[in-house]
Design a protein around this motif. Structure first.
Motif, PDB file in Angstrom:
ATOM      1  N   GLU A 188     -21.347  39.891  18.614  1.00  0.00           N
ATOM      2  CA  GLU A 188     -22.076  40.885  19.397  1.00  0.00           C
ATOM      3  C   GLU A 188     -21.157  41.627  20.364  1.00  0.00           C
ATOM      4  OE1 GLU A 188     -25.120  38.621  21.247  1.00  0.00           O
ATOM      5  OE2 GLU A 188     -26.262  38.288  19.390  1.00  0.00           O
TER       6      GLU A 188
ATOM      7  N   ARG B  20     -19.646  47.599  10.152  1.00  0.00           N
ATOM      8  CA  ARG B  20     -20.589  46.528  10.480  1.00  0.00           C
ATOM      9  C   ARG B  20     -21.748  46.605   9.498  1.00  0.00           C
ATOM     10  NH1 ARG B  20     -21.660  43.123  14.816  1.00  0.00           N
ATOM     11  NH2 ARG B  20     -20.046  44.125  16.080  1.00  0.00           N
TER      12      ARG B  20
ATOM     13  N   GLU C 172     -24.887  44.153   7.463  1.00  0.00           N
ATOM     14  CA  GLU C 172     -25.655  42.908   7.467  1.00  0.00           C
ATOM     15  C   GLU C 172     -25.999  42.542   6.033  1.00  0.00           C
ATOM     16  OE1 GLU C 172     -29.991  42.212   8.954  1.00  0.00           O
ATOM     17  OE2 GLU C 172     -28.673  41.957  10.709  1.00  0.00           O
TER      18      GLU C 172
ATOM     19  N   ASN D 253     -19.055  33.240  11.932  1.00  0.00           N
ATOM     20  CA  ASN D 253     -19.001  34.122  13.098  1.00  0.00           C
ATOM     21  C   ASN D 253     -17.714  33.960  13.896  1.00  0.00           C
ATOM     22  OD1 ASN D 253     -21.459  35.404  12.637  1.00  0.00           O
ATOM     23  ND2 ASN D 253     -22.629  33.866  13.759  1.00  0.00           N
TER      24      ASN D 253
ATOM     25  N   GLN E 227     -23.166  38.864   9.374  1.00  0.00           N
ATOM     26  CA  GLN E 227     -22.654  40.154   9.817  1.00  0.00           C
ATOM     27  C   GLN E 227     -21.229  40.319   9.277  1.00  0.00           C
ATOM     28  OE1 GLN E 227     -24.222  42.499  11.710  1.00  0.00           O
ATOM     29  NE2 GLN E 227     -26.111  41.305  11.878  1.00  0.00           N
TER      30      GLN E 227
END
Length: 205
Positions: free
Chosen positions: A40, A47, A49, A68, A126
């Motif tokens: 984040e 970017r 998803e 992540n 992500q």
């Protein structure tokens, strides 16, 4: 009181049946990845998803734990073009090992094994860098091979030792890529390989 007894017994039977149905379900288990806050904070030009379905719990566990944090570290370390090239080199090696494993399994003709008993894991990831997109493609293929090996062992076609031996090159190459992406020594993950192997001894089989 006696009038309630049959009803209570019916409720107990219904609860037991429901528990059994849940336990026997092959619907995907939805899981959340750790360290979501790491991504984040990053302003990435790329970017995306992606909704991901992993067939095996060992690979799902690695994704949940690593995706992540490794993605975030990779993004920052890859800002140095020279270091980015080193990460890509390790990632290319991971692809090579995963492709080689897939080829070995293709020769063994294991694709017809039953895997309907397995319960996949569903997650949303992500993607913030082309290198992490490449990593994701490698892991999807690795997960497919992992699934075949688990079922081959379950069917008695290979031993656990053989499964470990076939998985080891890809697993070790992944740890090398992970260490490079996070700018750490490979030695820092020396115990993680043994830990991952122990975790796969009882899962899924």
């Amino acid at each position: 009181m006696h009038d309630d007894t049959p009803r209570e017994q019916d409720n107990l039977k219904a609860d037991t049946a429901l528990d059994s149905a849940i336990e026997a379900s092959t619907d995907p288990v939805v899981i959340s990845l750790k360290n979501a806050h790491r991504l984040e904070k990053i302003r990435a030009s790329l970017r995306a998803e992606a909704e991901l379905l992993m067939q095996t719990s060992p690979m799902s566990r690695i994704m949940r734990r690593d995706w992540n944090i490794v993605s975030a570290k990779l993004f920052l370390n890859a800002l140095d073009p020279a270091y980015s090239a080193l990460i890509k080199k390790d990632l290319d090696e991971l692809h090579w090992q995963v492709d080689d494993l897939a080829y070995q399994l293709k020769m063994l003709r294991l694709s017809t094994l039953d895997k309907t008993w397995m319960r996949p894991r569903q997650m949303v990831v992500q993607v913030i860098h082309p290198l992490t997109a490449s990593w994701l493609r490698a892991f999807k293929k690795f997960d497919t091979s992992f699934c075949l090996l688990i079922n081959a062992e379950k069917a008695g076609l290979i031993t656990r030792r053989q499964r470990f031996a076939m998985l080891a090159p890809s697993q070790l190459t992944y740890f090398a890529f992970k260490a490079r992406a996070m700018h750490l020594s490979v030695d820092s993950y020396s115990g993680q390989f043994e830990s991952e192997q122990r975790c796969t001894e009882t899962e899924e089989v």
